[in-house]
Design an enzyme around this catalytic site. Structure first.
Site, PDB file in Angstrom:
ATOM      1  CG  ASP A 112      91.208  69.200  52.491  1.00 34.60           C
ATOM      2  OD1 ASP A 112      91.700  70.326  52.698  1.00 34.60           O
ATOM      3  OD2 ASP A 112      90.816  68.839  51.375  1.00 34.60           O
ATOM      4  CG  HIS A 119      85.712  74.758  46.128  1.00 34.37           C
ATOM      5  ND1 HIS A 119      86.078  74.278  44.886  1.00 34.37           N
ATOM      6  CD2 HIS A 119      85.668  73.673  46.954  1.00 34.37           C
ATOM      7  CE1 HIS A 119      86.255  72.961  44.950  1.00 34.37           C
ATOM      8  NE2 HIS A 119      86.010  72.575  46.194  1.00 34.37           N
ATOM      9  CD  GLU A 183      90.204  69.849  46.311  1.00 31.98           C
ATOM     10  OE1 GLU A 183      89.076  69.486  45.947  1.00 31.98           O
ATOM     11  OE2 GLU A 183      90.600  69.782  47.499  1.00 31.98           O
ATOM     12  CD  GLU A 185      92.923  72.156  49.993  1.00 31.69           C
ATOM     13  OE1 GLU A 185      93.063  72.083  51.242  1.00 31.69           O
ATOM     14  OE2 GLU A 185      92.350  71.278  49.327  1.00 31.69           O
ATOM     15  CG  ASP A 217      93.598  67.433  49.159  1.00 27.95           C
ATOM     16  OD1 ASP A 217      94.359  66.497  49.441  1.00 27.95           O
ATOM     17  OD2 ASP A 217      92.372  67.388  49.354  1.00 27.95           O
ATOM     18  NE  ARG A 221      88.100  67.573  41.795  1.00 29.02           N
ATOM     19  CZ  ARG A 221      88.087  68.203  42.954  1.00 29.02           C
ATOM     20  NH1 ARG A 221      87.462  67.662  43.992  1.00 29.02           N
ATOM     21  NH2 ARG A 221      88.711  69.351  43.098  1.00 29.02           N
ATOM     22  CD  GLN A 224      85.862  64.215  45.570  1.00 29.07           C
ATOM     23  OE1 GLN A 224      86.708  64.605  44.763  1.00 29.07           O
ATOM     24  NE2 GLN A 224      85.315  65.020  46.456  1.00 29.07           N
ATOM     25  CE  LYS A 237      88.949  65.756  47.752  1.00 33.10           C
ATOM     26  NZ  LYS A 237      89.431  67.100  47.381  1.00 33.10           N
ATOM     27  CB  THR A 241      97.873  65.950  50.602  1.00 32.09           C
ATOM     28  OG1 THR A 241      96.585  65.344  50.496  1.00 32.09           O
ATOM     29  CG2 THR A 241      97.709  67.431  50.912  1.00 32.09           C
ATOM     30  CD  GLU A 342      85.996  75.706  42.148  1.00 30.21           C
ATOM     31  OE1 GLU A 342      85.357  76.700  42.533  1.00 30.21           O
ATOM     32  OE2 GLU A 342      87.068  75.337  42.666  1.00 30.21           O
TER      33      GLU A 342
END
Length: 395
Positions: A112, A119, A183, A185, A217, A221, A224, A237, A241, A342
Site C-alpha cells: 500500500d 491526503h 480509505e 484507493e 483499505d 486509526r 494505528q 491495517k 483490505t 480527513e
C-alpha cells in the site's frame, strides 16, 4: 462509437470498450473466467476454450503476458461488436443474476502506497501541527508499506471490527477499535513476474500490470496511532483490505490517461515518467447509501508506473497476482477526501448524514461502498465496478 449487439451494453458502463475480467461460477459448475458485458458475463472458457480460462483465478491468464492480454481483448471485443460472430458468442452470455462472483485473482503480495499529496498533507497537519505537513522524503519517492496478502478480501465480504491495543490518557488498553475508518484507493494488479535482482523501469509498466481494481483499505486509526512508532503500519491495517471483483484492463483506460501532476523537485532518473500514466478516474464514496465524498484520482502526485518502478528499485521480484494500491485518494476540496479521518478532521468535525445521524468514524452496521468511472475509448464512460463492505461487531 463502438456499438455492441449485447442489449443495453453500450449505455451500461460495461460496453465493448471496457470488458473487465472476473471469475464466476454457476450452480453446480466449476469456476471459470469471464468478462462483463452489460448485464451479462461472457464465459471465456466456453467461448475460447483456452485452458487458462477453466480456472478459479485470473492468475494463469495474467501470467501469459501482455501480448496475450492484448490479443485476447481484441478478439473478444471484435466478437461482441461484429454481427459476424454473434451466433458464436451469444450462447456463452450468462446473465449476472445467474452467477456467483468469486475473488478475481490470487493475491501474491500486497503493498500500500501513500501517493496523494492532499491526503499526506492533511494527515501531517492533523498529527504534526507544529511541523511541515510532509516529511522530507515524501516528494522524492512514493512512500509505502507491505501489507498482508491473506487479508485481502473480495467486495461484499463483511468486515469484523478489529481489536487491538490503543493509547489513552491513562495508558494503553486492549479492546475493539473505536476509530474504524476507510480509505478509497485504486489498486494495480501485476500479471507478469520478474526474477530477484531485476528492476522494472517506468517504461515497462504496461508490460507487467494487467489492470486495476477498486480498493477500500480499512484502517483502525486508534490502533494505528499507538503502534505506528517506530516501524509504521501493522495491526491497524492488516485485518482487512477489500477489492472489487472486476479487474479493468489497462487498455480500457486509454482515454483516461494524461501526463500526470507536475512534480517538484524533479524525481530521480528511475522515477522520471516516459509515458502518460496519470489516470482521470472519478471515485465516489457512499456511507449507508449516501454520497459523502468524490475523490479524484487525477490529483494523485505519484502515478502507477512510478509506484512500480520504486517497488522494484531494490531488486524485489514481482509475482503474478501482486497487488499494490495507491493509498487514500484525496483532492483539494473537503468533499474530495477519501477517508473519514480527513472528512471529520480527526473526529473533531462530525459528518452529518441525511437521516439526521452523525459520524466521526464507522459504527457497527455501517455499509461503505466505493465506485468509480473513467472516460471510455469509445467516447462514453466506463464503469470500474464497486467495492463494498459492512461493519460487524468485534468478536
Amino acid at each position: 462509437m463502438t456499438t455492441s449487439w449485447v442489449p443495453g451494453a453500450d449505455a451500461s458502463g460495461f460496453g465493448a470498450d471496457n470488458l473487465p475480467y472476473g471469475v464466476f461460477s454457476r450452480r453446480g459448475a466449476d469456476p471459470r473466467v469471464g468478462v462483463r458485458i452489460g448485464g451479462h458475463v461472457l464465459d471465456l472458457a466456453g467461448l475460447l476454450g483456452d485452458r487458462e480460462f477453466f480456472a478459479a483465478s485470473l492468475n494463469p491468464f495474467m501470467a501469459r503476458g501482455s501480448t496475450t492480454w492484448r490479443a485476447t481483448r481484441a478478439k473478444v471485443s471484435g466478437m461482441l461488436v461484429g454481427e459476424g460472430s454473434r451466433a458464436e458468442a451469444e450462447p456463452h452470455l450468462v446473465p449476472l443474476d445467474e452467477v456467483v462472483l468469486l475473488p478475481p485473482f490470487e493475491v501474491a503480495d500486497y503493498v500500500d502506497f501513500y501517493c496523494s499529496l492532499e491526503h499526506a498533507s492533511n494527515v501531517g497537519r492533523m498529527f504534526r501541527p507544529d511541523e511541515e505537513p510532509l516529511k522530507p522524503n515524501w516528494r522524492h519517492l512514493p512512500v509505502g508499506y507491505h501489507g498482508r496478502a491473506g487479508s485481502v478480501v473480495p467486495s461484499g465480504t463483511d468486515i469484523v471490527r478489529p481489536a487491538g491495543q490503543r493509547g489513552t490518557v491513562d495508558g494503553p488498553v486492549f479492546g475493539p477499535s473505536t476509530r474504524l475508518d476507510i480509505e478509497a484507493e485504486i489498486g494495480f494488479v501485476v500479471g507478469t513476474r520478474t526474477s530477484p535482482g531485476r528492476t522494472v523501469p517506468v517504461a515497462d509498466f504496461a508490460e507487467h500490470v494487467f489492470g486495476v481494481v477498486l480498493v477500500n483499505d480499512w484502517s483502525a486509526r486508534d490502533i494505528q496511532a499507538w503502534e505506528y512508532a517506530p516501524l509504521g503500519p501493522f495491526l491497524g491495517k492488516s485485518f482487512a483490505t477489500s477489492v472489487s471483483q472486476w479487474v479493468v484492463p489497462l487498455d480500457a483506460l486509454g482515454a483516461a490517461r494524461f501526463a500526470g501532476r507536475e512534480q517538484e523537485p524533479e524525481p530521480f532518473a528511475y522515477l522520471r515518467r516516459v509515458a502518460d500514466w496519470g489516470l482521470d478516474i472519478a471515485l465516489e464514496v457512499r456511507l449507508n447509501g449516501e454520497v459523502v465524498s468524490r475523490p479524484p484520482f487525477a490529483a494523485m502526485y505519484w502515478t502507477g508506473d512510478q509506484m512500480l518502478a520504486h517497488l522494484t528499485s531494490n531488486g524485489a521480484p514481482l509475482r503474478t497476482g501482486d497487488l499494490y494500491a495507491s493509498g487514500t485518494v484525496s483532492g483539494g476540496r473537503p468533499d474530495q477526501r477519501g477517508s473519514l479521518l480527513e472528512l471529520t478532521w480527526g473526529g473533531t468535525e462530525p459528518l452529518r448524514l441525511g437521516d439526521g445521524s452523525a459520524r466521526t468514524f464507522l459504527q457497527d452496521g455501517d455499509t461503505v461502498s466505493v465506485t468509480a468511472t473513467a472516460p471510455g475509448m469509445a467516447g462514453g464512460t466506463i464503469d470500474l465496478g464497486e467495492v463494498v463492505g459492512t461493519v460487524l461487531p468485534a468478536v
